[in-house]
Design a protein around this motif. Structure first.
Motif, mmCIF file in Angstrom:
data_model
loop_
_atom_site.group_PDB
_atom_site.id
_atom_site.type_symbol
_atom_site.label_atom_id
_atom_site.label_comp_id
_atom_site.label_asym_id
_atom_site.label_seq_id
_atom_site.Cartn_x
_atom_site.Cartn_y
_atom_site.Cartn_z
ATOM 1 N N TYR A 197 5.218 -4.153 2.101
ATOM 2 C CA TYR A 197 5.304 -5.375 1.306
ATOM 3 C C TYR A 197 4.981 -5.080 -0.153
ATOM 4 O O TYR A 197 4.118 -4.249 -0.448
ATOM 5 C CB TYR A 197 4.343 -6.420 1.862
ATOM 6 N N PRO A 198 5.663 -5.752 -1.116
ATOM 7 C CA PRO A 198 5.496 -5.435 -2.539
ATOM 8 C C PRO A 198 4.041 -5.433 -3.000
ATOM 9 O O PRO A 198 3.627 -4.562 -3.757
ATOM 10 C CB PRO A 198 6.303 -6.546 -3.236
ATOM 11 N N PHE A 199 3.260 -6.405 -2.497
ATOM 12 C CA PHE A 199 1.876 -6.488 -2.940
ATOM 13 C C PHE A 199 1.097 -5.254 -2.490
ATOM 14 O O PHE A 199 0.312 -4.676 -3.249
ATOM 15 C CB PHE A 199 1.233 -7.769 -2.387
ATOM 16 N N SER A 200 1.330 -4.812 -1.258
ATOM 17 C CA SER A 200 0.643 -3.626 -0.746
ATOM 18 C C SER A 200 1.088 -2.371 -1.488
ATOM 19 O O SER A 200 0.282 -1.485 -1.772
ATOM 20 C CB SER A 200 0.904 -3.479 0.750
ATOM 21 N N LEU A 222 -0.925 0.391 -3.653
ATOM 22 C CA LEU A 222 -0.808 1.817 -3.349
ATOM 23 C C LEU A 222 -0.600 2.630 -4.623
ATOM 24 O O LEU A 222 -1.219 3.679 -4.822
ATOM 25 C CB LEU A 222 0.372 2.007 -2.391
ATOM 26 N N VAL A 223 0.280 2.135 -5.500
ATOM 27 C CA VAL A 223 0.607 2.878 -6.715
ATOM 28 C C VAL A 223 -0.599 3.018 -7.622
ATOM 29 O O VAL A 223 -0.738 4.005 -8.351
ATOM 30 C CB VAL A 223 1.776 2.183 -7.445
ATOM 31 N N GLN A 225 -1.225 8.489 -7.930
ATOM 32 C CA GLN A 225 -0.894 8.953 -9.274
ATOM 33 C C GLN A 225 -0.941 10.474 -9.353
ATOM 34 O O GLN A 225 -0.123 11.100 -10.045
ATOM 35 C CB GLN A 225 -1.855 8.333 -10.295
ATOM 36 N N PHE A 226 -1.890 11.068 -8.624
ATOM 37 C CA PHE A 226 -1.965 12.530 -8.573
ATOM 38 C C PHE A 226 -0.680 13.102 -7.970
ATOM 39 O O PHE A 226 -0.124 14.085 -8.470
ATOM 40 C CB PHE A 226 -3.178 12.959 -7.750
ATOM 41 N N VAL A 244 8.036 1.382 -9.038
ATOM 42 C CA VAL A 244 7.235 0.164 -9.094
ATOM 43 C C VAL A 244 6.895 -0.204 -10.536
ATOM 44 O O VAL A 244 7.014 -1.358 -10.951
ATOM 45 C CB VAL A 244 5.954 0.328 -8.249
ATOM 46 N N ASP A 245 6.480 0.782 -11.327
ATOM 47 C CA ASP A 245 6.086 0.527 -12.722
ATOM 48 C C ASP A 245 6.977 1.253 -13.720
ATOM 49 O O ASP A 245 6.626 1.362 -14.897
ATOM 50 C CB ASP A 245 4.619 0.953 -12.946
ATOM 51 N N LEU A 246 8.115 1.803 -13.273
ATOM 52 C CA LEU A 246 8.935 2.624 -14.167
ATOM 53 C C LEU A 246 9.638 1.781 -15.226
ATOM 54 O O LEU A 246 9.564 2.075 -16.418
ATOM 55 C CB LEU A 246 9.968 3.404 -13.347
#
Length: 1048
Positions: free
Chosen positions: A644-647, A651-652, A658-659, A699-701
């Protein structure tokens, strides 16, 4: 005879042709020698030569008469077998079939032969019975003087049933084999014809045969047969097989297979109701079970399984309750007297019978049976005992677990007032399964037995069943699991801390913990099947805490040692945990999270996700060279990225994620390295890895090209390395291949994930034009290595896939043209260097064949001018390929070839028509195409002959498609068609020639010399009538078979 044998031996080892060998062997003795050489010799060369000679015999004109002589005078069983086999082939052929009178004579001859020789070798009797069954099936709708001559099957065997035991066996076997033969579809005949015969047999004869078998079984059981006598034992076995074949009949054409065994319903016709409303039928088989030897009992139980599976709608409610009561009484009697169940076959069939109790009847109906409490107690005891003896017939446990799974799943829906007692017995079954698996670990290691944990499919199937069973009375299940887990974990920890503990003891405890982790994951996953309570969520929390604590312990030891099976169990647990408790739909106030917070300090879903990612990174670090663990770990990461998008946003934001996004190199993830010891196919998991990373990156690109460039740095470096290697003449080819294959697999994963237009354009701008030439170069160098070319081509296929409309470029953008150009260039490069079609038999490669002929169909339909402009040898290759495809077994290929041929013939006909009229001078390409055809008329003539032969002599399944090019072929080759027609007419017997000539006259009646649609349709209609009349004429012809008043 001796001289003939010597002559045969000399001829076979000589270099004479097979036909010469056959001509030398004149007489039955020589045929018998060939039969013995075929079936007895150990010399493969002699056997091969004999086989070829006998094939020639089978195809000879006097085969039928020779078969009769072999049966009448042959001294060996092998010659009789040859005769029966040859006759079966003769009566089965679709081209030039035997006439009706001859098939009737053969049928009568076979019955008389079996009646007068009841003690033939078993395989000869079987072959002759098979021949009778084949004749009867194929002639089921044949009439003689308004009488269906092949349908009197019961009358045919009556004289056998009234004679000796040996004759009775033959008669019953005939009915059994006939039922089986009609029930099985034949690939050489249309399925519609098979179903028509099967339905007619079902309606006219099958119930009478089943009734006869039941009556004979009643007579046999009432006579106190001496089953130590081989013949009487054989008779009873054949009667049971006959009953089973009747009950196992495909009544409505569903063609069920064994994979759907637990869902099977027997679609008994309504006309059979009387047999099943009468309890004596059911009682007959239960009585037989208790009165016959264990060797025959499995057949009885197989019949009972089918009877228990009759469709529910056959009865009304009262009738169904009565029938079920008798069925349960019979099961109870077997459980109370289990003497025969130690036999594995009996045990397996009885487990199937128990499973059918719930798959075909509802729990609400079962609890109303008078002796239900006693029966459910006996079934529970039987199940517990079976589970405890885990090494006995492990494949049968599935049916027992299936029964209890269905029972447990039905509990919430039971409306009956009678107690179902499952709250008493289900925990016993759960406990028996769990404890028996744990106890098996030590025995397996001690005795070196096969470990069930190695069969992932079987384990998963049983866990899926246990997940539902364990959720019934979940408090007891959870308490048991906590107790057993604490004991095993404590023992395991003590062994690890002890300095003198043996590796075997540690392995045993790891095996026990592996089973417990699998089972805990399964019962947590079973939450979806039941309405869960807060208390049950708290119980799940207790179990999850223990597994996570064990994970911390095992992960701390990975630098020294690890257990692959335990790690796979952990991943299975995480997958079930993710499905149930990770996602937007989960209540964050769940008592599971409260318990995790109290014990492990995991206060929210974000912290739990960090545990998931931590485990994923740990596995990829320490288990990078273990493909099963790496693959399942990456699949878990992929599933998390699909959540789900919120999960996923949570995660991101994790530091560990990020590593991964910033350090996806072999330095941190060993499976990304180029290992010269591994296969190229082992890199497939890299695609999954980069698909997950691509989704997380997106997701954040947004439109952040700098972030994209940063992410692509490792792949950029890899491309530069490959480019540098390929720019030199001396480079390590294997290293270059591995680097490239890994790289394109990575890129394919990213391309799959980038389904938005913005992100995809970033990827396209990155790869083009800088790196496309490298992929082209790789295809040129390694076109012969599928392990290298397949990943590259799959990457290109992904790039041109318009996923989520990502290829909808702006009007002013050239990217669509550029992408098409690069893709076309690669296809051309690969096709040019790798496919040498002129030396390739397309029929040997079905997928390539279908694609090739589909391409030809499109080209001939829309681009005939292009085809006409090709070089002569290319045109000839296309025509020869179409000619070969016309005889292909694949109907799709054959139909495509007919369409392609129709387009070519139509084009050619139009060009010839133009050339005979006063029209402007045709183009040079048209002249060249016409010139090629005029120089090679044999190609078109050959295809005309092929199409006509298929329509007349073969089982033409695409007659309409064949008819379309045939008219054009005839109009282009009218003289050749006339010669071909005369040849076919003259090859018929004199009395049939006039009829055949009339058939050809009618074929062209009303046909004009053009290819207009109306004219084509008229020809197609004429062709249908032509084919039917020709087949009827040839069916009644004795041509091609020298009957000599055979079989009269």
């Amino acid at each position: 005879v001796t001289q003939c044998a010597l002559l045969c031996s000399c001829v076979i080892v000589s270099s004479f042709t097979i036909m010469n060998v056959f001509l030398c062997l004149s007489g039955l003795a020589q045929l018998e020698i060939l039969c013995k050489q075929l079936y007895e010799t150990t010399d493969t060369t002699v056997r091969h030569q004999a086989e070829k000679a006998l094939v020639e015999f089978t195809n000879s004109p006097d085969c039928l008469s020779k078969c009769q002589l072999l049966l009448e005078r042959g001294s060996s069983s092998y010659s009789q077998l040859l005769a029966a086999t040859c006759l079966s082939k003769l009566v089965s052929r679709t081209a030039n079939p035997l006439p009706l009178e001859q098939r009737i004579d053969i049928r009568n001859y076979v019955l008389n032969y079996l009646a007068t020789r009841p003690k033939l070798a078993a395989f000869v009797t079987q072959a002759l019975i098979q021949l009778y069954a084949r004749i009867t099936k194929l002639g089921w709708f044949d009439c003689q003087k308004d009488d269906y001559v092949f349908r009197n099957v019961i009358a045919d065997v009556t004289r056998f049933l009234q004679d000796s035991v040996e004759h009775c066996i033959i008669g019953v076997t005939i009915l059994s084999q006939l039922t089986n033969e009609i029930n099985q579809a034949d690939t050489t005949h249309p399925l519609t014809k098979h179903r028509k015969i099967a339905s007619s047999f079902r309606d006219s004869s099958l119930f009478d045969i089943f009734t006869l078998s039941c009556n004979l079984l009643k007579q046999a059981s009432g006579k106190n047969l001496n089953l130590n006598d081989e013949s009487q034992h054989g008779l009873l076995m054949q009667l049971l097989k006959l009953s089973y074949n009747c009950l196992n009949y495909d009544f409505i054409g569903t063609s069920t297979d064994e994979s759907s065994d637990d869902l099977c319903t027997v679609q008994i016709p309504t006309s059979w109701r009387s047999a099943f409303l009468d309890s004596s039928t059911l009682q007959l088989f239960f009585n037989l079970y208790h009165s016959i030897p264990p060797s025959l009992s499995p057949l009885v139980l197989s019949c009972l399984v089918q009877i228990a599976s009759v469709r529910r709608s056959l009865f009304n409610n009262a009738e169904r309750a009565k029938f079920l009561s008798h069925l349960v009484d019979g099961v109870k009697r077997i459980l109370a007297n289990p003497q025969c169940l130690p036999d594995p076959n009996n045990y397996h069939e009885f487990c199937r019978l128990l499973a059918r109790l719930k798959s075909n009847y509802q729990l609400g109906e079962l609890v109303k049976v008078e002796n239900y409490p006693e029966v459910i107690r006996l079934i529970a005891n039987f199940t517990v005992t079976s589970l405890q003896h885990w090494e006995f017939a492990p494949n049968s446990v599935h049916y027992l677990l299936s029964l209890w799974q269905r029972l447990a799943a039905s509990v919430p829906y039971v409306k009956a007032t009678e107690p179902h007692l499952l709250e008493t017995y289900t925990p016993e079954v759960t406990k028996a399964y769990i404890t028996s698996r744990l106890e098996s670990v030590h025995v397996i290691l001690r005795d070196g037995l096969e470990d069930p944990l190695d069969d992932a499919g079987l384990v998963q199937q049983q866990l899926d069943q246990l997940s539902t069973i364990g959720r019934c009375e979940y408090e007891k299940t959870c308490a048991l699991l906590v107790q057993l887990f604490d004991q095993a974990a404590q023992t395991y920890q003590e062994l690890l801390q002890s300095t003198n503990s043996s590796a075997a003891d540690i392995t045993v405890q790891e095996g026990r913990l592996t089973w417990l982790v699998y089972i805990i994951g399964a019962v947590i996953g079973g939450r979806v099947s039941f309405a869960s309570t807060d208390e049950q969520d708290a119980m799940d929390g207790e179990l999850v805490c223990r597994v996570l604590q064990l994970m911390n312990l095992t992960d701390s030891r990975l630098a020294q040692a690890g257990n692959e099976r335990l790690e796979l169990a952990m991943l299975s647990f995480f997958e079930q945990f993710r499905k149930i408790y990770i996602g937007d739909q989960v209540q964050k106030s769940s008592k599971l999270y409260r318990r995790l917070s109290e014990v492990l300090g995991l206060n929210d879903e974000t912290m739990v996700l960090s545990v998931f990612i931590g485990k994923i990174i740990t596995n990829l670090k320490y288990w990078g060279q273990c493909e099963p663990i790496t693959s399942k770990t990456l699949q878990l990461l992929n599933d998390l990225s699909l959540g789900y998008p919120f999960s996923v946003r949570k995660l991101v934001k994790l530091t560990a994620v990020q590593f991964m996004l910033n350090n996806h190199t072999s330095e941190h993830f060993s499976f990304l390295g180029v290992n010269n010891q591994s296969n190229l196919s082992d890199m497939r998991c890299r695609t999954t890895f980069y698909t997950a990373l691509g989704r997380l990156l997106m997701v954040d690109l947004g439109e952040d090209e700098d972030q994209f460039e940063q992410f692509m740095l490792p792949l950029t470096a890899a491309f530069e390395t490959v480019a540098q290697m390929l720019s030199t003449n001396t480079f390590n080819e294997q290293e270059a291949k591995r680097t490239l294959v890994g790289l394109v697999r990575d890129l394919r994963g990213i391309a799959f994930a980038f389904n938005a237009k913005t992100s995809f354009m970033m990827l396209f701008d990155w790869i083009y034009p800088a790196y496309m030439p490298i992929l082209q170069r790789a295809i040129e160098l390694w076109y012969h290595d599928p392990a290298c070319t397949t990943p590259v081509l799959k990457l290109m296929a992904e790039l041109v896939h318009n996923r989520s409309q990502r290829l909808q470029f702006d009007v002013s953008s050239p990217n669509g043209i550029l992408l098409f150009r690069e893709t076309s260039k690669m296809i051309t490069t690969y096709g040019t260097v790798s496919l040498s079609l002129s030396s390739l038999s397309l029929q040997d490669y079905p997928k390539l064949s279908q694609s090739f002929y589909s391409l030809l169909e499109v080209l001939t339909q829309d681009h005939m001018n292009f085809i006409a402009s090709l070089e002569p040898h290319v045109v000839m290759y296309i025509l020869s390929s179409i000619s070969e495809g016309l005889t292909a077994l694949d109907t799709m290929v054959c139909t495509g070839c007919c369409s392609s041929l129709d387009h070519i013939v139509t084009y050619l006909f139009k060009q010839l028509s133009r050339s005979t009229k006063k029209r402007p001078t045709p183009m040079a390409t048209d002249d060249r195409f016409l010139h090629i055809m005029q120089q090679h008329p044999e190609m078109i003539q050959q295809m005309l002959s092929t199409v006509l032969n298929i329509i007349i002599f073969e089982d033409c399944r695409n007659q309409w498609s064949m008819s379309r090019p045939l008219l054009g072929l005839i109009l282009l080759n009218e003289k050749y068609f006339a010669d071909l027609r005369n040849s076919i007419v003259n090859s018929q017997p004199p009395e049939k020639q006039q009829a055949m000539h009339l058939c050809f006259e009618n074929l062209m009646e009303g046909i004009e010399r053009n290819l207009l649609t109306k004219n084509r349709d008229r020809f197609t209609q004429n062709l249908s009538v032509f084919r039917r009349e020709v087949n009827d004429s040839m069916k009644n012809s004795t041509y091609g078979v020298n009957s000599n008043d055979m079989m009269s």
